[in-house]
Write a protein that holds these residues in place. Structure first.
Motif, short mmCIF file in Angstrom:
data_model
loop_
_atom_site.label_atom_id
_atom_site.label_comp_id
_atom_site.label_asym_id
_atom_site.label_seq_id
_atom_site.Cartn_x
_atom_site.Cartn_y
_atom_site.Cartn_z
N UNK A 90 4.93 -5.45 -14.65
CA UNK A 90 5.62 -5.40 -13.37
C UNK A 90 4.79 -4.59 -12.38
N UNK A 91 4.81 -5.02 -11.14
CA UNK A 91 4.02 -4.34 -10.13
C UNK A 91 4.84 -3.24 -9.48
N UNK A 92 4.20 -2.13 -9.18
CA UNK A 92 4.86 -1.02 -8.47
C UNK A 92 4.47 -1.10 -6.99
N UNK A 93 5.46 -0.87 -6.13
CA UNK A 93 5.27 -1.01 -4.70
C UNK A 93 5.71 0.25 -3.97
N UNK A 94 4.91 0.69 -3.02
CA UNK A 94 5.23 1.88 -2.24
C UNK A 94 5.02 1.55 -0.76
N UNK A 95 6.12 1.63 0.00
CA UNK A 95 6.05 1.37 1.43
C UNK A 95 5.77 2.64 2.21
N UNK A 96 5.21 2.48 3.38
CA UNK A 96 5.00 3.59 4.31
C UNK A 96 4.92 3.03 5.72
N UNK A 97 5.02 3.93 6.70
CA UNK A 97 4.84 3.52 8.08
C UNK A 97 6.10 3.43 8.90
N UNK A 98 7.25 3.63 8.28
CA UNK A 98 8.47 3.60 9.05
C UNK A 98 8.60 4.81 9.94
N UNK B 19 14.16 -16.31 -0.53
CA UNK B 19 15.37 -15.70 -1.10
C UNK B 19 15.04 -14.44 -1.86
N UNK B 20 15.79 -13.38 -1.60
CA UNK B 20 15.48 -12.10 -2.22
C UNK B 20 15.60 -12.14 -3.74
N UNK B 21 16.44 -13.02 -4.27
CA UNK B 21 16.64 -13.07 -5.71
C UNK B 21 15.41 -13.61 -6.45
N UNK B 22 14.46 -14.19 -5.74
CA UNK B 22 13.24 -14.69 -6.37
C UNK B 22 12.22 -13.57 -6.60
N UNK B 23 12.40 -12.44 -5.95
CA UNK B 23 11.40 -11.39 -5.97
C UNK B 23 11.65 -10.44 -7.14
N UNK B 24 10.58 -10.18 -7.91
CA UNK B 24 10.70 -9.46 -9.15
C UNK B 24 10.62 -7.95 -9.00
N UNK B 25 9.82 -7.51 -8.07
CA UNK B 25 9.57 -6.08 -7.92
C UNK B 25 9.84 -5.66 -6.49
N UNK B 26 10.38 -4.45 -6.35
CA UNK B 26 10.77 -3.94 -5.04
C UNK B 26 10.28 -2.51 -4.85
N UNK B 27 9.94 -2.19 -3.62
CA UNK B 27 9.64 -0.81 -3.28
C UNK B 27 10.91 -0.04 -2.99
#
Length: 122
Positions: free
Chosen positions: A1-9, A105-113
């Protein structure tokens, strides 16, 4: 599984711009469809934009104001948001879809930040 980190808000006045970034680790980033979603208080999570290896899709609400891009060498996806409106205020999430397809569709996405807050003041 991929790990995701958002920034910039952050906090910006109406009409301003922000650039969100999402750094990915693990998995094969270049093969994933990467999406941006947002969720405002009291509302459901909604699709904003997505980029696969060959296509890009935008929600009608942001079309012409937002640009999604990716740098596979940096394992990073970006969302440039211009002409921001108060109704753009939300937590913005980056997500990865391991299927090599354009799906919104959001339900298709496996990994979330964890999300990054965007607040647009009037």
């Amino acid at each position: 599984q991929v790990q995701l980190v958002e920034s910039g808000g952050g906090l910006v006045q109406a009409g301003g711009s922000l650039r969100l970034s999402c750094a990915a680790s693990g998995g094969t980033f270049s093969s994933y469809t990467m999406g941006w979603f947002r969720q405002a208080p009291g509302k459901e999570r909604e699709f904003v934009a997505a980029i696969s290896w060959r296509t890009i899709s935008y929600a009608d609400s942001v079309k012409g104001r937002c640009t999604i891009s990716r740098d596979n060498a940096k394992n990073t996806v970006y969302l440039q948001m211009n002409s921001l409106k108060p109704e753009d205020t939300a937590v913005y999430y980056c997500a990865a879809d391991t299927a090599q397809r354009m799906r919104t569709g959001s339900h298709f996405y496996d990994s979330w930040g964890q999300g990054t807050q965007v607040t647009v003041s009037s």
